[in-house]
Enzyme design. Structure first.
Site, PDB file in Angstrom:
ATOM      1  N   ASP A 100       0.857  -1.178   0.000  1.00 45.92           N
ATOM      2  CA  ASP A 100       0.000   0.000   0.000  1.00 45.92           C
ATOM      3  C   ASP A 100       0.899   1.236   0.000  1.00 45.92           C
ATOM      4  O   ASP A 100       1.784   1.328  -0.843  1.00 45.92           O
ATOM      5  CB  ASP A 100      -0.974  -0.059   1.189  1.00 45.92           C
ATOM      6  CG  ASP A 100      -1.917   1.133   1.257  1.00 45.92           C
ATOM      7  OD1 ASP A 100      -2.790   1.248   0.372  1.00 45.92           O
ATOM      8  OD2 ASP A 100      -1.769   1.965   2.168  1.00 45.92           O
ATOM      9  N   HIS A 299      -7.123  -5.726  -1.540  1.00 45.28           N
ATOM     10  CA  HIS A 299      -6.053  -4.778  -1.258  1.00 45.28           C
ATOM     11  C   HIS A 299      -5.069  -5.256  -0.199  1.00 45.28           C
ATOM     12  O   HIS A 299      -3.918  -4.813  -0.185  1.00 45.28           O
ATOM     13  CB  HIS A 299      -6.668  -3.450  -0.805  1.00 45.28           C
ATOM     14  CG  HIS A 299      -5.680  -2.362  -0.614  1.00 45.28           C
ATOM     15  ND1 HIS A 299      -4.911  -1.871  -1.651  1.00 45.28           N
ATOM     16  CD2 HIS A 299      -5.298  -1.682   0.498  1.00 45.28           C
ATOM     17  CE1 HIS A 299      -4.120  -0.917  -1.200  1.00 45.28           C
ATOM     18  NE2 HIS A 299      -4.324  -0.784   0.100  1.00 45.28           N
TER      19      HIS A 299
END
Length: 323
Positions: A100, A299
């Site tokens: 991320d 994610h």
């Protein structure tokens, strides 16, 4: 639990979780996460003969929490990563691993200091070179100016986003984690008007997917109830400052060996739908990149599929030239 060490990077004091002995891998988490996001990788990398060092990024957990938005600029965060590497493995190039926001942090760390690091692995967010304009200009054109909500626009002003997240940390984390996980049905991240808040229309799944246990969530909740969200959210408030800092590197490629692992259901992997083949898009900027897209993964790459991620990491690490 791993051993914890406080390291003064020269710009901030960071808490670092450390396991193992051997060549150094510095691991950098994203938002809203922690060193704990690498809990499935730390012992595996240590057993494979590495020193695995997972930092709390400044503003998070046990690390220092400066007061100014500018303290969370990319220039400062890459210096923190380099400072940890210098403290734990002086005089020898380290390996970087990020997820991320941690992915842009490690991409930019090796881009700006190619002599200091010998390889880089990143999860979720590909490296597409230095952009032609700050990212806040890009998302305003694509979303905000068209009246559509974009989460980074909501994060931009100091105060409202912190208040929403801190009102009920557990509720915020559950909804945010679930909305962009591979387990969430299409549409769980709602399309809404630009004036909305992040949590408007977001759902709690009731029973959370197995990759995040109640104990895991308890740990994250405790960290954010202690640290607050100003530092983590301030990462999103430095797009123009970051872009200006990157300009000396705009014609530079990352020449080191690189690994990228994304998820087929991760919006960050496709740059919010702008990329059909993120790995091909990376190659002009990272010639030695090896890429993998994990089917059905959202994610939270290394938490959703730790076994697959660990196998890919170990295989890649085994094939690296000796540092």
């Amino acid at each position: 639990m791993p051993d914890f060490r406080m390291i003064d990077t020269g710009g901030a004091r960071l808490r670092v979780a450390i396991e193992g002995n051997g060549p150094l891998i510095v691991m950098v988490h994203g938002f809203p996460e922690s060193w704990y996001s690498w809990r499935h990788q730390l012992p595996v990398l240590a057993d494979a003969g590495f020193t695995a060092a997972a930092i709390d990024v400044r503003g998070y957990g046990g690390s220092e929490k400066p007061d100014d938005v500018s303290d969370y600029a990319m220039e400062a965060l890459t210096a923190d990563v380099a400072g940890v590497a210098d403290a734990l493995q002086p005089g020898a190039p380290a390996i970087l691993l990020g997820h991320d926001w941690g992915a842009p942090i490690v991409w930019n760390t090796i881009l700006s200091r190619p002599e200091r690091f010998r390889a880089v692995a990143a999860l979720s967010v590909p490296f597409l070179g230095v952009a032609k304009r700050p990212f806040n200009e890009t998302f305003r054109r694509a979303f905000t100016d068209k009246g559509r909500f974009f989460y980074q626009h909501w994060f931009a002003a100091v105060g409202p986003a912190e208040a929403e997240a801190e009102r009920d940390v557990r509720d915020f984390l559950r909804k945010f984690y679930y909305a962009i996980s591979g387990d969430a049905p299409l549409g769980t991240w709602p399309d809404k008007p630009a004036g909305a808040t992040l949590l408007d229309g977001m759902v709690d799944p009731g029973t959370f997917p197995a990759w995040l246990s109640d104990a895991d969530l308890d740990y994250y909740v405790g960290e954010f109830e202690s640290s607050g969200f100003f530092g983590p959210l301030s990462r999103y408030r430095n797009h123009e400052r970051d872009w200006a800092w990157q300009q000396p590197f705009k014609d530079r490629r990352i020449e080191a060996p690189a690994l990228f692992i994304g998820g087929s259901k991760d919006p960050a992997t496709t740059a919010f739908g702008a990329l059909t083949d993120p790995i091909a898009a990376m190659r002009p900027h990272v010639p030695q990149v090896e890429g993998h897209i994990l089917d059905g993964v959202g994610h939270w790459t290394q938490q959703e599929r730790p076994g697959e991620v660990n196998c890919l990491l170990l295989d890649w690490l085994a094939r690296l030239p000796r540092g």
